[in-house]
Write a protein that holds these residues in place. Structure first.
Motif, short mmCIF file in Angstrom:
data_model
loop_
_atom_site.label_atom_id
_atom_site.label_comp_id
_atom_site.label_asym_id
_atom_site.label_seq_id
_atom_site.Cartn_x
_atom_site.Cartn_y
_atom_site.Cartn_z
N SER A 1 16.47 12.94 -12.82
CA SER A 1 16.25 12.81 -11.57
C SER A 1 16.17 13.82 -10.84
CB SER A 1 17.66 11.85 -10.92
OG SER A 1 18.54 12.67 -10.93
N VAL A 2 15.59 13.91 -9.51
CA VAL A 2 15.42 15.16 -8.83
C VAL A 2 15.28 14.87 -7.24
CG1 VAL A 2 12.64 15.13 -8.54
CG2 VAL A 2 14.31 17.31 -8.61
N SER A 3 15.96 15.49 -6.52
CA SER A 3 15.55 15.46 -4.99
C SER A 3 14.98 16.53 -4.43
CB SER A 3 16.75 15.13 -4.30
OG SER A 3 17.02 15.04 -3.06
N MET A 4 14.08 16.59 -3.52
CA MET A 4 13.21 17.94 -3.12
C MET A 4 13.27 17.82 -1.46
SD MET A 4 10.17 18.38 -5.84
CE MET A 4 10.59 19.00 -7.70
N THR A 5 12.90 19.11 -1.02
CA THR A 5 12.47 19.18 0.17
C THR A 5 11.49 20.12 0.32
OG1 THR A 5 15.04 19.24 1.16
CG2 THR A 5 13.34 20.20 2.42
N TYR A 6 10.44 19.68 1.47
CA TYR A 6 9.13 20.16 1.45
C TYR A 6 9.16 20.87 2.83
CZ TYR A 6 8.61 16.74 -2.13
OH TYR A 6 8.55 16.02 -3.32
N PRO A 7 8.27 21.94 2.88
CA PRO A 7 8.14 22.47 4.44
C PRO A 7 6.60 22.08 4.94
CG PRO A 7 7.35 24.13 2.56
CD PRO A 7 8.08 23.00 1.68
N GLY A 8 6.51 22.36 5.97
CA GLY A 8 5.27 21.64 6.70
C GLY A 8 4.05 22.35 6.37
N GLY A 9 4.28 23.69 6.15
CA GLY A 9 2.90 24.19 5.95
C GLY A 9 2.78 24.73 4.15
N GLY A 10 1.84 25.52 4.17
CA GLY A 10 1.58 25.96 2.64
C GLY A 10 0.68 25.13 1.91
N THR A 11 0.41 25.62 0.77
CA THR A 11 -0.43 25.01 -0.31
C THR A 11 0.28 25.11 -1.66
OG1 THR A 11 -2.59 25.38 0.86
CG2 THR A 11 -2.63 24.46 -1.47
N TRP A 12 0.79 23.74 -1.91
CA TRP A 12 1.65 23.81 -3.10
C TRP A 12 1.66 22.27 -3.72
CZ3 TRP A 12 4.51 19.75 -1.56
CH2 TRP A 12 4.96 19.54 0.00
N ASP A 13 2.12 22.20 -5.00
CA ASP A 13 2.42 20.91 -5.62
C ASP A 13 4.08 20.92 -5.87
OD1 ASP A 13 2.79 21.47 -8.58
OD2 ASP A 13 0.80 22.06 -8.31
N ALA A 14 4.47 19.69 -5.80
CA ALA A 14 5.94 19.68 -6.43
C ALA A 14 5.87 18.91 -7.75
CB ALA A 14 6.72 18.86 -5.19
N ALA A 15 6.46 19.20 -8.97
CA ALA A 15 6.01 18.74 -10.01
C ALA A 15 6.88 18.87 -11.10
CB ALA A 15 4.79 19.16 -10.55
N TYR A 16 7.18 17.78 -11.99
CA TYR A 16 8.08 17.78 -13.18
C TYR A 16 7.03 18.54 -14.27
CZ TYR A 16 12.46 15.16 -12.64
OH TYR A 16 13.56 14.94 -12.35
N ASP A 17 7.61 19.17 -15.24
CA ASP A 17 6.54 19.74 -16.15
C ASP A 17 7.64 19.50 -17.48
OD1 ASP A 17 4.59 20.85 -17.62
OD2 ASP A 17 5.01 22.98 -16.97
N ILE A 18 6.98 18.66 -18.45
CA ILE A 18 7.96 18.14 -19.63
C ILE A 18 6.91 18.50 -20.82
CG2 ILE A 18 9.04 16.24 -20.75
CD1 ILE A 18 9.29 15.00 -17.93
N TRP A 19 7.62 19.37 -21.86
CA TRP A 19 7.00 19.81 -22.92
C TRP A 19 7.28 19.12 -24.30
CZ3 TRP A 19 2.78 23.32 -22.76
CH2 TRP A 19 2.77 23.93 -21.57
N PHE A 20 6.06 18.95 -25.09
CA PHE A 20 6.28 18.32 -26.42
C PHE A 20 5.67 19.32 -27.52
CE2 PHE A 20 7.01 15.09 -23.41
CZ PHE A 20 8.02 14.32 -23.92
N ASP A 21 6.09 19.34 -28.67
CA ASP A 21 5.60 20.12 -30.02
C ASP A 21 5.67 19.36 -30.91
OD1 ASP A 21 4.78 23.02 -30.41
OD2 ASP A 21 6.14 22.42 -31.85
N PRO A 22 4.69 19.53 -31.83
CA PRO A 22 4.68 18.67 -33.30
C PRO A 22 5.95 19.16 -34.05
CG PRO A 22 2.59 19.64 -32.83
CD PRO A 22 3.38 20.14 -31.74
N THR A 23 6.37 20.37 -33.70
CA THR A 23 7.90 20.82 -34.38
C THR A 23 8.93 20.83 -33.26
OG1 THR A 23 7.44 22.96 -34.11
CG2 THR A 23 6.40 21.86 -35.98
N PRO A 24 10.28 20.72 -33.88
CA PRO A 24 11.37 21.24 -32.87
C PRO A 24 11.63 22.57 -32.67
CG PRO A 24 12.32 20.84 -35.27
CD PRO A 24 10.77 20.50 -35.12
N ARG A 25 10.67 23.12 -32.23
CA ARG A 25 10.57 24.65 -31.99
C ARG A 25 11.67 24.92 -30.68
NH1 ARG A 25 5.02 26.60 -31.68
NH2 ARG A 25 6.21 28.74 -31.38
N THR A 26 12.22 26.07 -30.45
CA THR A 26 12.68 26.57 -29.36
C THR A 26 12.04 27.79 -28.55
OG1 THR A 26 14.23 27.97 -30.59
CG2 THR A 26 14.95 25.57 -30.06
#
Length: 480
Positions: free
Chosen positions: A142-167
């Motif tokens: 879960s996430v809760s975010m606050t956004y400003p009125g100006g600027g250029t941006w995205d608000a995003a999850y980034d979830i990674w997957f690999d064929p191996t259990p790499r760290t």
């Protein structure tokens, strides 16, 4: 994955995400702002743990006794950026002097995450975890975010997957991005491939590839908060052929990609874990017996009655067999599925099972049996043309592999086969499904790209590894 304008920009101007976000981060120790404390004759004590303000480009810190990592991560600019870390589970961008062109990469990705990213790991996350593991379906964030009125941006999850259990190092399976909001003329890498209703919202689905699959879900109406099971989105990516259950999730990140400005962007709270409250151990009810319709020489459409669950059904698995062994060939949240790339005059058996958010799996439905029509391809003439996008010492990416109908009548599903050189292993494929048997790769169309009118074409792509020093790439492709 950051937005881009056109495929050529992505390939020649856009540094791969893991490199652009973290390529130097692991070279730097965690940076902490030393907060001054009044100390007078022992009457004042220094706080045991102060929330730092991080201004160093690749600075990071841990919060909640190491449960999460917070990173400043100014990977794409030399302009100043500072984040004020909140020990309760977030951060605020307090300074961001960015002014990047929107047809290029963003300036940074300040984020909070659980798991491991380039050997910088949080504690107690249970990651990496294979997407086929029994506990994967119960993982929530879960996430809760606050956004400003100006600027250029995205608000995003980034979830990674690999064929191996790499760290550590670059993940080469899939990158799943969930855009809660965006401001300005920006878009994800790749192109839109559909729309889907998930986690209480409607999302436009984008697909691209940067040496790994990038699947982005862009909410059609912005939201400032999200609470979801990871598998809600991952199951959809798997059903589209962009991800695999054998891959391992390595990190769950939430943050922002600013191009212009960015001050005021804030993660107010963030959580990741196996849910809360009472553990759900009740599986969904048995799905209805599937029925088959529109059976052709190379495809069929299945429908079935929905399952019920004490919490909620998150998806279905379509299982297929030509002998005694059933294999998952697709699925998703819908109660219908179109199977393509079948062989003419062949008998297939299907059954359905349902899953819930806790990873519980229903009993299998009753079996439906069908036999495809004789002939194949609707009389079309199939042609296949592979292109090597990039190759390195121990791997390569082949895309696009163009499949074209050179005939005078429609094709209803296609199958591409080719021999895989000894020692080579396919690590990912997109816009298609595949199997490997005896060194031969069989690639089949998906529901959205199996039907080709005369003169029409579609494409898929894949990534593979090979022994060090081996310069071979597959050849001898055939199409039916």
């Amino acid at each position: 994955m950051t937005p881009k304008e056109g495929e050529e920009w992505e390939r020649s101007h856009y540094t791969p995400l893991s490199e652009r976000r973290e390529q130097h981060a692991m070279r730097h120790a965690h940076i902490f702002l030393i907060v001054g404390a009044l100390v007078a004759l022992g009457l004042f004590a220094v706080p045991a743990q102060a929330a730092p303000v991080i201004c160093e480009k690749f600075g990071s810190t841990t919060i909640q006794n190491g449960r999460y990592v917070v990173i400043n991560n100014v990977w794409g600019a030399d302009t100043a950026q500072c984040i004020d870390v909140n020990q309760s589970g977030g951060f605020t961008v307090t300074q961001a002097a960015h002014n990047k062109p929107t047809n290029g990469a963003p300036a940074s990705y300040p984020a909070i995450y659980a798991g491991c990213h380039y050997a910088n790991c949080s504690t107690g996350s249970g990651l990496p975890m294979q997407a086929s593991a029994s506990g994967f379906g119960s993982l929530r964030s879960s996430v809760s975010m606050t956004y400003p009125g100006g600027g250029t941006w995205d608000a995003a999850y980034d979830i990674w997957f690999d064929p191996t259990p790499r760290t550590d190092g670059q993940n080469t399976g899939a990158e799943l991005m969930i855009w809660l909001n965006r401001q300005g003329s920006i878009q994800p890498v790749g192109s839109p491939v559909g729309t889907v209703n998930l986690a209480g919202g409607t999302w436009q689905v984008w697909f691209g590839n940067s040496g790994w699959n990038v699947i982005s879900y862009v909410r059609t109406s912005a939201t400032s908060s999200l609470d979801f099971t990871i598998d809600t989105f991952y199951a959809d990516a798997v059903s589209r052929g962009y991800a695999q259950r054998s891959w391992y999730m390595t990190s769950v990140q939430a943050g922002f990609e600013p191009w212009i400005g960015g001050a005021g962007l804030a993660v107010n709270s963030f959580s990741f874990g196996s849910g809360g409250g009472t553990t759900d151990t009740t599986p969904p009810s048995t799905p209805g017996t599937p029925s088959a319709a529109n059976v052709t020489s190379s495809g069929a459409t299945l429908t079935w009655a929905a399952s019920t669950d004490n919490v909620g059904v998150t998806g279905y698995d379509v299982m297929r067999a030509t002998g005694d062994t059933f294999t998952r060939v697709g699925g998703g949240s819908a109660t219908s599925f179109t199977d393509t790339g079948l062989s003419p005059s062949t008998t297939y058996r299907y059954r359905i099972r349902a899953r819930d958010a806790a990873g519980n799996v229903s009993p299998d439905s009753a079996i439906v049996t069908l036999t495809t029509q004789p002939g194949g391809g609707g009389g079309g003439s199939c042609a296949v043309t592979p292109t090597t996008q990039t190759a390195w010492n121990n791997g390569y990416v082949i895309q696009p592999v163009t499949v074209a109908n050179r005939g005078t009548s429609a094709m209803n599903g296609w199958t591409v086969t080719f021999p895989l050189p000894s020692g080579h292993t396919i690590t990912g494929i997109w816009n298609a499904t595949y199997t490997v048997s005896g060194g031969t790769v069989t690639v089949r169309s998906l529901a959205h790209n199996g039907s080709l009118a005369p003169g029409a074409s579609t494409s898929f792509g894949y990534q593979a590894t090979r022994p060090n020093g081996n310069t071979q790439v597959p050849s001898g492709y055939t199409c039916a």
